[in-house]
Design a protein around this motif. Structure first.
Motif, PDB file in Angstrom:
ATOM      1  N   LEU A  49     130.925  65.962 -17.513  1.00  0.00           N
ATOM      2  CA  LEU A  49     130.665  64.633 -18.059  1.00  0.00           C
ATOM      3  C   LEU A  49     129.213  64.222 -17.827  1.00  0.00           C
ATOM      4  N   GLY A  54     133.994  56.947 -21.683  1.00  0.00           N
ATOM      5  CA  GLY A  54     135.397  56.813 -22.047  1.00  0.00           C
ATOM      6  C   GLY A  54     135.630  57.037 -23.529  1.00  0.00           C
ATOM      7  N   ILE A  79     136.855  68.766 -13.292  1.00  0.00           N
ATOM      8  CA  ILE A  79     136.129  67.669 -13.916  1.00  0.00           C
ATOM      9  C   ILE A  79     134.853  67.444 -13.109  1.00  0.00           C
ATOM     10  N   GLY A  81     131.381  65.251 -12.765  1.00  0.00           N
ATOM     11  CA  GLY A  81     130.793  63.995 -13.203  1.00  0.00           C
ATOM     12  C   GLY A  81     129.846  63.418 -12.179  1.00  0.00           C
ATOM     13  N   LYS A  83     129.954  59.691 -11.651  1.00  0.00           N
ATOM     14  CA  LYS A  83     130.328  58.285 -11.501  1.00  0.00           C
ATOM     15  C   LYS A  83     131.554  58.162 -10.602  1.00  0.00           C
ATOM     16  N   TRP A  85     133.938  56.000 -10.743  1.00  0.00           N
ATOM     17  CA  TRP A  85     135.152  55.742 -11.509  1.00  0.00           C
ATOM     18  C   TRP A  85     135.752  57.041 -12.049  1.00  0.00           C
ATOM     19  N   GLN A  86     134.911  58.043 -12.329  1.00  0.00           N
ATOM     20  CA  GLN A  86     135.410  59.331 -12.816  1.00  0.00           C
ATOM     21  C   GLN A  86     136.203  60.037 -11.719  1.00  0.00           C
ATOM     22  N   GLU A  87     135.699  59.970 -10.499  1.00  0.00           N
ATOM     23  CA  GLU A  87     136.411  60.573  -9.371  1.00  0.00           C
ATOM     24  C   GLU A  87     137.745  59.863  -9.143  1.00  0.00           C
ATOM     25  N   THR A  89     139.513  58.141 -11.346  1.00  0.00           N
ATOM     26  CA  THR A  89     140.396  58.439 -12.472  1.00  0.00           C
ATOM     27  C   THR A  89     141.019  59.820 -12.309  1.00  0.00           C
ATOM     28  N   THR A  90     140.253  60.775 -11.822  1.00  0.00           N
ATOM     29  CA  THR A  90     140.772  62.127 -11.585  1.00  0.00           C
ATOM     30  C   THR A  90     141.914  62.094 -10.576  1.00  0.00           C
ATOM     31  N   TYR A 103     138.100  67.009  -8.981  1.00  0.00           N
ATOM     32  CA  TYR A 103     136.828  66.396  -9.347  1.00  0.00           C
ATOM     33  C   TYR A 103     135.701  67.016  -8.532  1.00  0.00           C
TER      34      TYR A 103
END
Length: 121
Positions: A49, A54, A79, A81, A83, A85-87, A89-90, A103
């Motif tokens: 990412l 999103g 995944i 990234g 950010k 929030w990405q971690e 969300t994972t 992540y």
């Protein structure tokens, strides 16, 4: 935008993702998923990412439908990234999925590629 990466594995979909994904972009991955499943394989994923924000509303809906239809067909996921929030969300995805989703921070990209079996070309 979704940019396909080269992979040496028949059951791995490896992509770089940036911006906000649309319905059409998400739908373009569906034939690749179906092709792997048709060979009786689980689908592994590598998502890298970059400036990812999103989905638009239609893109999110299509992604949720595809994932719901194939939840038992997914294998390992890496995944990458940059950010927080990405971690987070994972971690949520990992809780609801039967897949092993991990992540990696962007500076751990090589570790993520090694874990998922992606050979850089």
């Amino acid at each position: 935008m979704i940019n396909l990466l080269n992979s040496n594995r028949d059951n791995l979909i490896a992509v770089e993702v940036s911006g906000k994904l649309s319905k059409e972009e998400v739908e373009n991955l569906h034939p690749l998923i179906d092709e792997i499943i048709a060979k009786n394989n689980k689908v592994d994923f590598y998502f890298e990412l970059h400036d990812f924000y999103g989905y638009d509303l239609e893109g999110l809906w299509v992604d949720l439908k595809i994932d719901a239809a194939h939840i038992s067909d997914y294998g390992n996921m890496a995944i990458v990234g940059d950010k927080k929030w990405q971690e987070k969300t994972t971690k949520v995805l990992n809780f609801f999925s039967g897949s092993q989703i991990k992540y990696f921070d962007i500076n751990e990209k090589d570790t993520a590629k090694a874990r998922i079996g992606l050979i850089k070309e």
